[in-house]
Structures are given as C-alpha cells and as structure tokens.
Design a protein around this motif. Structure first.
Motif, PDB file in Angstrom:
ATOM      1  N   GLY A 112      46.751  66.677  19.019  1.00 18.69           N
ATOM      2  CA  GLY A 112      45.881  65.880  18.166  1.00 18.69           C
ATOM      3  C   GLY A 112      45.191  66.618  17.045  1.00 18.69           C
ATOM      4  O   GLY A 112      44.384  66.030  16.319  1.00 18.69           O
ATOM      5  N   VAL A 113      45.478  67.910  16.838  1.00 19.71           N
ATOM      6  CA  VAL A 113      44.837  68.652  15.759  1.00 19.71           C
ATOM      7  C   VAL A 113      45.470  68.255  14.421  1.00 19.71           C
ATOM      8  O   VAL A 113      46.698  68.206  14.298  1.00 19.71           O
ATOM      9  N   SER A 114      44.657  67.990  13.433  1.00 18.28           N
ATOM     10  CA  SER A 114      45.138  67.582  12.115  1.00 18.28           C
ATOM     11  C   SER A 114      46.042  68.653  11.516  1.00 18.28           C
ATOM     12  O   SER A 114      45.808  69.851  11.688  1.00 18.28           O
ATOM     13  N   LEU A 115      47.053  68.195  10.781  1.00 20.71           N
ATOM     14  CA  LEU A 115      48.087  69.099  10.302  1.00 20.71           C
ATOM     15  C   LEU A 115      47.538  70.194   9.402  1.00 20.71           C
ATOM     16  O   LEU A 115      47.908  71.370   9.527  1.00 20.71           O
ATOM     17  N   PHE A 116      46.646  69.852   8.468  1.00 21.33           N
ATOM     18  CA  PHE A 116      46.164  70.864   7.544  1.00 21.33           C
ATOM     19  C   PHE A 116      45.294  71.897   8.233  1.00 21.33           C
ATOM     20  O   PHE A 116      45.265  73.062   7.831  1.00 21.33           O
ATOM     21  N   VAL A 117      44.587  71.498   9.281  1.00 21.08           N
ATOM     22  CA  VAL A 117      43.861  72.482  10.079  1.00 21.08           C
ATOM     23  C   VAL A 117      44.855  73.452  10.705  1.00 21.08           C
ATOM     24  O   VAL A 117      44.658  74.669  10.701  1.00 21.08           O
ATOM     25  N   ALA A 118      45.951  72.912  11.238  1.00 17.50           N
ATOM     26  CA  ALA A 118      46.977  73.757  11.847  1.00 17.50           C
ATOM     27  C   ALA A 118      47.598  74.704  10.822  1.00 17.50           C
ATOM     28  O   ALA A 118      47.827  75.889  11.110  1.00 17.50           O
ATOM     29  N   TYR A 119      47.866  74.203   9.618  1.00 17.70           N
ATOM     30  CA  TYR A 119      48.475  75.041   8.584  1.00 17.70           C
ATOM     31  C   TYR A 119      47.652  76.305   8.321  1.00 17.70           C
ATOM     32  O   TYR A 119      48.189  77.409   8.201  1.00 17.70           O
ATOM     33  N   ILE A 144      56.851  76.845  10.460  1.00 18.13           N
ATOM     34  CA  ILE A 144      55.653  76.021  10.676  1.00 18.13           C
ATOM     35  C   ILE A 144      56.009  74.536  10.618  1.00 18.13           C
ATOM     36  O   ILE A 144      55.497  73.730  11.407  1.00 18.13           O
ATOM     37  N   ILE A 145      56.900  74.163   9.715  1.00 20.66           N
ATOM     38  CA  ILE A 145      57.336  72.771   9.604  1.00 20.66           C
ATOM     39  C   ILE A 145      57.970  72.291  10.905  1.00 20.66           C
ATOM     40  O   ILE A 145      57.678  71.189  11.397  1.00 20.66           O
ATOM     41  N   VAL A 146      58.853  73.103  11.492  1.00 23.24           N
ATOM     42  CA  VAL A 146      59.536  72.686  12.725  1.00 23.24           C
ATOM     43  C   VAL A 146      58.533  72.347  13.814  1.00 23.24           C
ATOM     44  O   VAL A 146      58.635  71.307  14.486  1.00 23.24           O
ATOM     45  N   GLY A 147      57.547  73.197  14.012  1.00 23.85           N
ATOM     46  CA  GLY A 147      56.610  72.977  15.108  1.00 23.85           C
ATOM     47  C   GLY A 147      55.577  71.911  14.854  1.00 23.85           C
ATOM     48  O   GLY A 147      55.133  71.235  15.787  1.00 23.85           O
ATOM     49  N   SER A 148      55.195  71.706  13.599  1.00 23.60           N
ATOM     50  CA  SER A 148      54.047  70.845  13.331  1.00 23.60           C
ATOM     51  C   SER A 148      54.364  69.538  12.624  1.00 23.60           C
ATOM     52  O   SER A 148      53.551  68.609  12.668  1.00 23.60           O
ATOM     53  N   GLU A 237      46.327  63.232   7.055  1.00 26.29           N
ATOM     54  CA  GLU A 237      45.062  62.565   7.325  1.00 26.29           C
ATOM     55  C   GLU A 237      43.861  63.496   7.302  1.00 26.29           C
ATOM     56  O   GLU A 237      42.852  63.244   7.960  1.00 26.29           O
ATOM     57  N   PHE A 238      43.915  64.579   6.522  1.00 20.08           N
ATOM     58  CA  PHE A 238      42.796  65.517   6.462  1.00 20.08           C
ATOM     59  C   PHE A 238      42.647  66.010   5.035  1.00 20.08           C
ATOM     60  O   PHE A 238      43.617  66.439   4.414  1.00 20.08           O
ATOM     61  N   ASP A 239      41.429  65.946   4.518  1.00 19.96           N
ATOM     62  CA  ASP A 239      41.143  66.422   3.171  1.00 19.96           C
ATOM     63  C   ASP A 239      40.931  67.934   3.228  1.00 19.96           C
ATOM     64  O   ASP A 239      39.942  68.403   3.786  1.00 19.96           O
ATOM     65  N   PRO A 240      41.848  68.733   2.651  1.00 18.59           N
ATOM     66  CA  PRO A 240      41.718  70.185   2.769  1.00 18.59           C
ATOM     67  C   PRO A 240      40.464  70.746   2.122  1.00 18.59           C
ATOM     68  O   PRO A 240      40.051  71.865   2.435  1.00 18.59           O
ATOM     69  N   ALA A 241      39.832  69.982   1.239  1.00 15.01           N
ATOM     70  CA  ALA A 241      38.602  70.471   0.608  1.00 15.01           C
ATOM     71  C   ALA A 241      37.481  70.686   1.617  1.00 15.01           C
ATOM     72  O   ALA A 241      36.526  71.418   1.347  1.00 15.01           O
ATOM     73  N   GLU A 242      37.580  70.050   2.791  1.00 24.35           N
ATOM     74  CA  GLU A 242      36.535  70.165   3.808  1.00 24.35           C
ATOM     75  C   GLU A 242      36.760  71.328   4.771  1.00 24.35           C
ATOM     76  O   GLU A 242      35.942  71.560   5.650  1.00 24.35           O
ATOM     77  N   LEU A 243      37.865  72.050   4.604  1.00 31.05           N
ATOM     78  CA  LEU A 243      38.175  73.102   5.562  1.00 31.05           C
ATOM     79  C   LEU A 243      37.145  74.223   5.574  1.00 31.05           C
ATOM     80  O   LEU A 243      36.872  74.817   6.616  1.00 31.05           O
ATOM     81  N   HIS A 244      36.573  74.527   4.422  1.00 26.78           N
ATOM     82  CA  HIS A 244      35.620  75.630   4.334  1.00 26.78           C
ATOM     83  C   HIS A 244      34.179  75.146   4.176  1.00 26.78           C
ATOM     84  O   HIS A 244      33.331  75.906   3.720  1.00 26.78           O
ATOM     85  N   ARG A 245      33.914  73.919   4.558  1.00 28.87           N
ATOM     86  CA  ARG A 245      32.550  73.396   4.445  1.00 28.87           C
ATOM     87  C   ARG A 245      31.669  73.834   5.610  1.00 28.87           C
ATOM     88  O   ARG A 245      30.480  73.562   5.634  1.00 28.87           O
ATOM     89  N   SER A 246      32.255  74.464   6.609  1.00 28.33           N
ATOM     90  CA  SER A 246      31.493  74.921   7.770  1.00 28.33           C
ATOM     91  C   SER A 246      32.073  76.241   8.231  1.00 28.33           C
ATOM     92  O   SER A 246      33.089  76.702   7.720  1.00 28.33           O
ATOM     93  N   SER A 247      31.405  76.861   9.216  1.00 28.72           N
ATOM     94  CA  SER A 247      31.795  78.196   9.664  1.00 28.72           C
ATOM     95  C   SER A 247      32.489  78.139  11.017  1.00 28.72           C
ATOM     96  O   SER A 247      32.181  77.298  11.859  1.00 28.72           O
ATOM     97  N   GLU A 248      33.422  79.080  11.207  1.00 26.68           N
ATOM     98  CA  GLU A 248      34.145  79.177  12.478  1.00 26.68           C
ATOM     99  C   GLU A 248      33.416  80.122  13.424  1.00 26.68           C
ATOM    100  O   GLU A 248      32.732  81.054  12.994  1.00 26.68           O
ATOM    101  N   ALA A 249      33.579  79.876  14.705  1.00 28.62           N
ATOM    102  CA  ALA A 249      32.962  80.714  15.732  1.00 28.62           C
ATOM    103  C   ALA A 249      33.420  82.161  15.607  1.00 28.62           C
ATOM    104  O   ALA A 249      34.577  82.428  15.275  1.00 28.62           O
ATOM    105  N   VAL A 441      54.079  69.791   1.902  1.00 27.75           N
ATOM    106  CA  VAL A 441      54.976  70.891   1.539  1.00 27.75           C
ATOM    107  C   VAL A 441      54.311  71.805   0.517  1.00 27.75           C
ATOM    108  O   VAL A 441      54.339  73.048   0.652  1.00 27.75           O
ATOM    109  N   ILE A 442      53.706  71.221  -0.496  1.00 27.71           N
ATOM    110  CA  ILE A 442      53.053  72.017  -1.535  1.00 27.71           C
ATOM    111  C   ILE A 442      51.918  72.843  -0.951  1.00 27.71           C
ATOM    112  O   ILE A 442      51.757  74.031  -1.256  1.00 27.71           O
ATOM    113  N   THR A 443      51.122  72.225  -0.083  1.00 26.50           N
ATOM    114  CA  THR A 443      50.010  72.939   0.542  1.00 26.50           C
ATOM    115  C   THR A 443      50.517  74.075   1.415  1.00 26.50           C
ATOM    116  O   THR A 443      49.999  75.201   1.369  1.00 26.50           O
TER     117      THR A 443
END
Length: 484
Positions: A112-119, A144-148, A237-249, A441-443
């Motif tokens: 269930g993890v969004s694709l762009f998060v996985a990328y 990466i394409i094959v698995g995700s 289904e994920f806006d990549p602009a939000e990927l860096h809006r918060s911090s990772e553990a 693909v472009i991302t």
C-alpha cells in the motif's frame, strides 16, 4: 464535425499536458472544444456533465487517495520503507542486486505504499547495490519498474493500488477479482522482467560495461521540478512536491515493526472482502439518503479504505514515536492526495463530455466491433485511453465511465464473470500507460539520474512487453475457461 471535435479536444489535451500545462485547466478546455464542434451547450456540459462526472469520481475515490498518500508518507517518515530496503539489501546482497530491488519494490507497493514514495527510497538503494555489483546504472529504472509498477499495480490479487480499485464500483467486484488469473499474470510479468534484466546484466558483463560514471543525486531536483510534478500527478496518486515537506526518522525500526503495517493491509483487505462485508446487512444503502446504491458497488472501496486505515493505526501504534513531527507528516500526506485526485478527476470529466457527444456512438461501435469479442475490445479500449492520457487511472476511468455499462450488459448476456472484466481492464490500463511521456517514467528516470536514451528500451521490455504478454494470456485463458 462531432468526431473531429473529439479528436481536436483530445489532441489539445495530450499535446499541452506533456508540455507541463495543468490538466486542471486543459481538461475542461478540451471538453468544451469537443462540445463546441458538436453544437452542444457549453456551460451546461462544463457545470453538469464535466463537473458531475469529476465530482462523482472524487466522491468515490478520494478516501483511497487520501489514505494511500497518508500511509505512504507515514511509512517514509517512520523509516519503515528504508528499513525494508535495508533488509532486502542485507539478505540478498550485491550478488543479487536486481532481485533485491525488484522484491523490495514489490513488497512496499503491494503493502500500500504510494509509488512515488517507493521511488525515492528504491533509487538510492538501487544505486548502492548496482555500484557494489558493478551493474550498469541504466538498468536501475527497469528493475524498479518491475517490482513497483507492473504486477503489484494491476495483477496481484488484493493489491490496494488505485487502478485495481477503479473497476470495483462499475463491475461490483472486489480487489481480489479473478485471483487465479491475476497470479498467472503476475508470474508472467515478474518472469519476463527478471529474465530480461538477467540477460541485460550478463550481456553488460561480457561487454565489460560496469556501473558507469558517478552523477550527483537528482532526487531533490526531481521533487522541485514543476514540469515533472504536472506530469506526475496525473500518473500516480501522490504529489511528489510533498515528499520533502516533513522529516524522516533518524533511526530505523526493525524489519518486523517496519513490515507489520504492510501485512495488516493485506490481511484486513482479505477479511473485509470475503468475511466481513459479505455478511453484513447493507439493505439500508438502497435508501435515497445513501445514494440508492448497493453493497456490491461500494464494498471494494470500503475494503481497501478499511485496510489502509487499519495499517495507519498499526503504524502509529508500533512506530509512530519515531516520526519527528507527526503533524507535519500527516499534513504532507493529506496534501499529497489533493492535486492527483483532482487531476485524474478532470480527465474523467473530459471523458464524460466526450461520451455524451452524439459522435461518440461511432467510437463505441468501433470499440465493440473489434474482432475477438468483448474481452479483446475491453483490453484495447483501456490500453488506448491509458496511452493517450498517460495515466492508468485516468484512462481506465474514462473507458469504464463510457463503456462500463455496455460491457456489463454484454457480460450478463454471455455469462462472463465481472471479475474477468475487472482483471482485464486493470492489466490493460497498466501497459501502454508506460510511454515516454508518462509522469511516473519521467520521475523515475530523473530520480535514478538516467535518460530516456539510456534506459527507456529496457523499461519498454519489462513494463510494456511483460504486461502485454500477461494481458494476452489472461484474455486467452479467460476466454477459454472463464474466471478463476
């Protein structure tokens, strides 16, 4: 003139969308062009046809976009996705680098993890493994394409990926539609992908080709690129602009804690689909206050939404303390769902206006007249529309909004299991959507530091070739023995 208007509107949409124009503007403009050529009332089609269809899509699927994006962001910021990637790296090592990347992608996306998060997690993992194994960088995107983006998106039974949920209201199916055929299709996609990547790796070694030159990280550039963003939000289904809006553990959980929410998604989805929902009394749904619907029309969405909500609760219980700022993560996850669903909904609104044009009868007749019967017609329709829109979700919804009732009537007349229609439609939408202009693909190429020239042909074989082979197999087997 009407058919010319449909083609003119579609051409404008495709041409400008791939140059970075917002689909939120292009889709209604293209719809109005189609209506104008047919002499139809423009404002009525914009506010009633376009917005009515777009609004229904949002009403049906926003819970899944919201929960899916939120779950993906929580998995990222808790360190869980990286923990799973690290575990696969440790267990399989550089000598099986391709397999490690493929399996890591499959595990997180099927969970269930969004694709762009996985990328953005898989690309650094692949870089480290491929460098240690001296495998060409150019093969990273295909791995990466094959698995995700192949079997865990369209074929594996129960996958919570958005394309697998879209046919459910139309066909009254569950995420586990045609499970046997889905497993066969998954095996074909995975088998072709691993075979091709193994062959490409062996040929590179014989030619003395190694990892190649070192390139600066491109993840931050990809996140901040507005052109990539505009294309990406219609593809996934994920806006990549939000990927860096918060911090990772800073510290990562153990593999059991990291994988627990993914297991919950699968188990709860299964229980809701086959044990809980079939045994409840949902007759109240027929009342006007609930939209006069049926359980079969909403059960699939309810099952996936409940599974994602349970997974989020599990993650917060076992791993939430690691997230540096829970509010920032939750806000970023919620915001990441908004632009994608409205972008796809706009494509759906455009499709609804096109389907309402008198000239669309000719298009419908052409699709249904394709040789091979309704299964082949459905496969072609979803393929073509996904290719034109650059979106599996958008193309699939347009096809089913326009032709879904027709295919259901044919299925009833010919005793075709709706689950078979579901599986063919989803696999069909996940083939030609992986064209060069596709936002995913472009991302992915940008994140991996690769170019179309270097990597796209391998993506074609593992992404399009493998999926088309699986689609042909499902159509042939389903046509001969039915759904199972």
């Amino acid at each position: 003139m009407g058919l010319l208007g449909i083609l003119a509107g579609l051409s404008l949409l495709v041409w400008l969308a791939y140059r970075g124009w917002s689909v939120l503007l292009l889709a209604p403009a293209a719809a109005l062009i189609a209506a104008a050529f047919s002499g139809e009332p423009l404002l009525a089609h914009w506010t009633q046809t376009f917005m009515g269809s777009a609004g229904r899509f949002v009403a049906q699927f926003f819970p899944l976009f919201l929960l899916g994006a939120l779950f993906g962001k929580l998995m990222e910021d808790s360190g869980s996705v990286n923990a799973i990637a690290d575990y696969m790296t440790e267990k399989l090592g550089a000598e099986r680098a391709v397999l490690a990347v493929v399996l890591a992608g499959a595990i997180v996306t099927y969970g269930g993890v969004s694709l762009f998060v996985a990328y953005f997690v898989l690309a650094p993992m692949a870089t480290a493994l491929f460098r240690r194994a001296d495998i060409p960088r150019r093969l990273m995107p295909a791995a990466i394409i094959v698995g995700s983006s192949t079997f865990t998106m369209s074929a594996l039974p129960g996958t919570p990926a958005i394309p697998n949920t879209i046919p459910m209201p139309f066909f009254g199916t569950t995420p586990f539609a045609a499970p046997g055929l889905g497993i066969i299709a998954s095996a074909i996609m995975l088998g072709i992908g691993l075979w091709w990547l193994g062959r490409a790796e062996a040929r590179a070694r014989l030619a003395g080709e190694g990892f190649g030159d070192e390139r600066p990280p491109t993840a931050d550039t990809a996140v901040d690129d507005p052109l990539i963003r505009e294309r990406a939000v219609t593809a996934r289904e994920f806006d990549p602009a939000e990927l860096h809006r918060s911090s990772e553990a800073q510290d990562r959980p153990g593999i059991v804690v990291a994988a627990a929410p993914l297991v919950v998604v699968v188990i709860v989805n299964l229980l809701m689909s086959f044990a809980v929902l079939p045994n409840i009394d949902a007759s109240f749904l027929a009342e006007p206050r609930w939209g006069g619907t049926t359980l079969s029309a909403v059960a699939g969405v309810w099952a996936v939404a409940t599974a994602l909500a349970a997974a989020i609760a599990t993650l917060l219980a076992v791993n939430g303390r690691r997230i540096p700022s829970l509010r920032a993560t939750m806000d970023a996850g919620a915001n990441a769902a908004v632009l994608p669903i409205f972008s796809v909904a706009s494509l759906v609104g455009f499709g609804a206006v096109v389907a309402a044009m008198p000239a669309f009868d000719a298009v419908r007749d052409w699709v249904l007249g394709i040789g091979g019967g309704p299964l082949v017609s459905l496969a072609v329709a979803t393929n073509v529309l996904a290719a034109l829109t650059g979106s599996a979700s958008g193309g699939l919804t347009i096809a089913l909004e326009a032709l879904g009732p027709t295919f259901m009537a044919i299925a009833a007349a010919q005793s075709i299991d709706p689950g078979l229609l579901h599986r063919i439609a989803v696999i069909g939408a996940g083939t030609l959507d992986i064209l060069p202009h596709n936002g995913a693909v472009i991302t992915l190429l940008a994140v991996c530091g690769c170019t179309h020239r270097e990597s796209y042909m391998d993506i074609v074989v593992v992404g399009i070739g493998g999926s088309l082979a699986a689609l042909v197999a499902v159509v042939l087997i389903g046509g001969m023995v039915g759904s199972f």
